[in-house]
Design an enzyme around this catalytic site. Structure first.
Site, PDB file in Angstrom:
ATOM      1  N   LYS A 112      43.290  25.890  38.023  1.00  0.00           N
ATOM      2  CA  LYS A 112      42.283  24.884  37.656  1.00  0.00           C
ATOM      3  C   LYS A 112      42.255  24.656  36.135  1.00  0.00           C
ATOM      4  CE  LYS A 112      40.323  24.955  41.931  1.00  0.00           C
ATOM      5  NZ  LYS A 112      41.149  25.722  42.875  1.00  0.00           N
TER       6      LYS A 112
HETATM    7  C1  LIG Z   1      41.727  25.545  44.057  1.00  0.00           C
HETATM    8  C2  LIG Z   1      42.786  26.483  44.499  1.00  0.00           C
HETATM    9  C3  LIG Z   1      43.720  26.127  45.503  1.00  0.00           C
HETATM   10  C4  LIG Z   1      43.640  24.820  46.262  1.00  0.00           C
HETATM   11  O1  LIG Z   1      43.942  23.688  45.488  1.00  0.00           O
HETATM   12  P1  LIG Z   1      43.517  22.236  46.008  1.00  0.00           P
HETATM   13  O2  LIG Z   1      43.845  21.306  44.899  1.00  0.00           O
HETATM   14  O3  LIG Z   1      42.036  22.325  46.274  1.00  0.00           O
HETATM   15  O4  LIG Z   1      44.294  21.959  47.251  1.00  0.00           O
HETATM   16  C5  LIG Z   1      44.702  27.052  45.821  1.00  0.00           C
HETATM   17  N1  LIG Z   1      44.772  28.255  45.222  1.00  0.00           N
HETATM   18  C6  LIG Z   1      43.903  28.624  44.264  1.00  0.00           C
HETATM   19  C7  LIG Z   1      44.004  29.976  43.667  1.00  0.00           C
HETATM   20  C8  LIG Z   1      42.884  27.760  43.867  1.00  0.00           C
HETATM   21  O5  LIG Z   1      42.006  28.142  42.921  1.00  0.00           O
END
Ligand SMILES: *Cc1c(COP(=O)(O)O)cnc(C)c1O
Length: 466
Positions: A112
């Site tokens: 993120k």
């Molecule tokens: C948010 C997240 C995901 C999923 O990503 P999306 O864009 O919501 O599909 C997968 N793995 C981790 C560790 C995340 O923090």
């Protein structure tokens, strides 16, 4: 370039406006009216270039002159200087033709950070220019809150509030939210579940008077700026593995569908992609949708990969819009059926479009633990459980000619208990992320009560109208 809503009933906006509003007025999601494209020669020129240079070229295509080049370049350089690796998003080879793309070298050890670090700077830039302020409110089950509070603490024009379920996030995740230095960021521990937190956010957005009073905005994965920032690493990884002269397969641990949709955008922009593989845990609605053609909601099960414990993948709406030939009426009709009947069947041409670009697979928790153990035994690599889901699903695609890139979405130190149970090793927290270990926590405990939380926010935000 104009940005349009997937539901067709909201006004088209400029890049800057789409960035600030997040969700469209008709509850749809913003997408560019047309996809900017790169020629094979332009993609070839990305080889060997620094991450920030490719990021500048890709993001500039979406900003389309609304921010001058020098300012944009400076924001990108600053955003990715917070990463601990010189490549920003390095590739680690894990098999003869398989690579892990490590997206977790940012300040909160989750992918993120890649989007939040640039989104915060872009939003703050636009607000400062306009002499305006905003209040960001969100709910988090773990990773998003930490990444957002960390990224937005530098913002002059933004106060950020994230709610999390008290006692239901990991210690690492809680500390990342409660030890952020900055008086414009606030972690709120709610006496309730993640769903309670999320419902409270929705209720605040629906409370028009409050929404206007504090100028509420959102940075969850429906914000176009996040998808845009995530398209960059598909280009850097592909170019370094021989693109555009050979197509690449990407395997993506998927929850809200933002990350993998960014891969599809890279494809629309001219990047040759072999397959985009949706990797899910036991909450396998997307894999079932691909195999049956019908999107049907089931109960969410809690697993060791909490960021993928999801049934409604909000960014799937952007793919639906694309797969339906950008026909907003049908998007609205299908999503209406999701609300009233708990599901819908994809029209044949939309199903064919999705099948042409995507594959899907799921791994259960036993398979995920086995995969963490095997990666450690075979080459001493400690993988977080979300990454392990993708590694497992990716095994089914590794025998072709084209390189396979697995997206590694979290640092193993974010999930120490699961990793230790599978391998016997405790992953070390990287030095720059560990510095807050002894820092005092600033926790605001509030009841699951909208009025109480709104009062808390209204007295602290600087965005409040006099
Ligand atoms: C948010 C997240 C995901 C999923 O990503 P999306 O864009 O919501 O599909 C997968 N793995 C981790 C560790 C995340 O923090």
């Amino acid at each position: 370039m104009r940005y349009i809503s997937t539901r067709g009933e909201a006004p088209a906006l400029s890049f800057k406006e789409a960035l600030l509003v997040g969700l469209a007025d008709d509850d749809g999601l913003y997408v560019p009216e047309t996809w900017p494209t790169f020629t094979p020669g332009e993609i070839r020129a990305f080889r060997g270039r620094p991450y920030t240079e490719v990021a500048f070229t890709v993001i500039r295509a979406f900003v389309d002159g609304e921010i001058d080049d020098a300012t944009l370049r400076a924001m990108i350089d600053e955003a990715y200087a917070t990463f601990r690796h010189p490549a920003v998003v390095p590739l680690v080879q894990s098999g003869p033709n398989t690579w892990l793309m490590e997206l977790f070298h940012g300040p909160t050890l989750a992918f993120k950070d890649v989007a939040m670090q640039i989104l915060a700077r872009l939003m703050d830039h636009v607000l400062t220019e306009r002499g305006e302020r905003l209040t960001i409110v969100g709910a988090t089950s773990g990773d998003t809150g930490g990444a957002a509070l960390e990224a937005f603490r530098h913002c002059e024009g933004i106060d950020t509030f994230f709610m999390y379920p008290d006692g239901k996030v990991s210690d690492v995740q809680r500390r990342q939210m409660t030890t952020v230095e900055g008086d414009n960021t606030h972690a709120i521990a709610i006496d309730g579940t993640f769903d309670d937190c999320q419902n409270m956010v929705k209720a605040m957005f629906a409370h028009r008077a409050f929404r206007d009073e504090v100028r509420l905005s959102a940075v969850n994965s429906i914000n176009w700026g996040r998808v845009m920032a995530q398209t960059v690493y598909y280009f850097t990884a592909a170019a370094s593995l021989g693109s555009p002269d050979r197509p690449i397969t990407f395997v993506v641990p998927t929850g809200n569908f933002g990350d993998i949709f960014a891969g599809h955008v890279a494809g629309r922009m001219g990047l040759p992609i072999d397959r985009l593989v949706i990797a899910t845990n036991e909450n396998d609605i997307l894999s079932r949708t691909l195999s049956t053609g019908s999107y049907t909601v089931a109960d969410v099960r809690a697993t060791i990969t909490p960021s993928m414990d999801i049934q409604i993948s909000s960014n799937f709406e952007r793919l639906l819009h694309e797969a339906l030939g950008r026909e907003p009426g049908t998007v609205v009709e299908l999503l209406g059926r999701l609300k009233s009947d708990g599901g819908y069947t994809l029209p044949a041409d939309a199903r064919a479009y999705i099948a042409e670009h995507f594959d899907a697979g799921s791994a259960d928790q036993a398979e995920t633990r086995e995969t963490i153990a095997a990666l450690h035994a075979e080459f001493g690599y400690l993988a977080d459980p979300h990454t392990a889901v993708a590694v497992r699903v990716g095994q089914g695609f590794a025998d072709g000619e084209n390189p396979v890139v697995i997206l590694a979405t979290a640092h193993p130190a974010k999930f120490p208990d699961t990793v230790k149970a599978a391998t016997g090793s405790v992953p070390a927290v990287p030095a720059r992320a560990a510095h807050r270990d002894g820092a005092p926590e600033d926790i605001n405990r509030l009841p699951d009560d909208r009025a109480a939380v709104e009062a808390f926010i209204a007295t602290r935000t600087r965005a409040r109208e006099a």
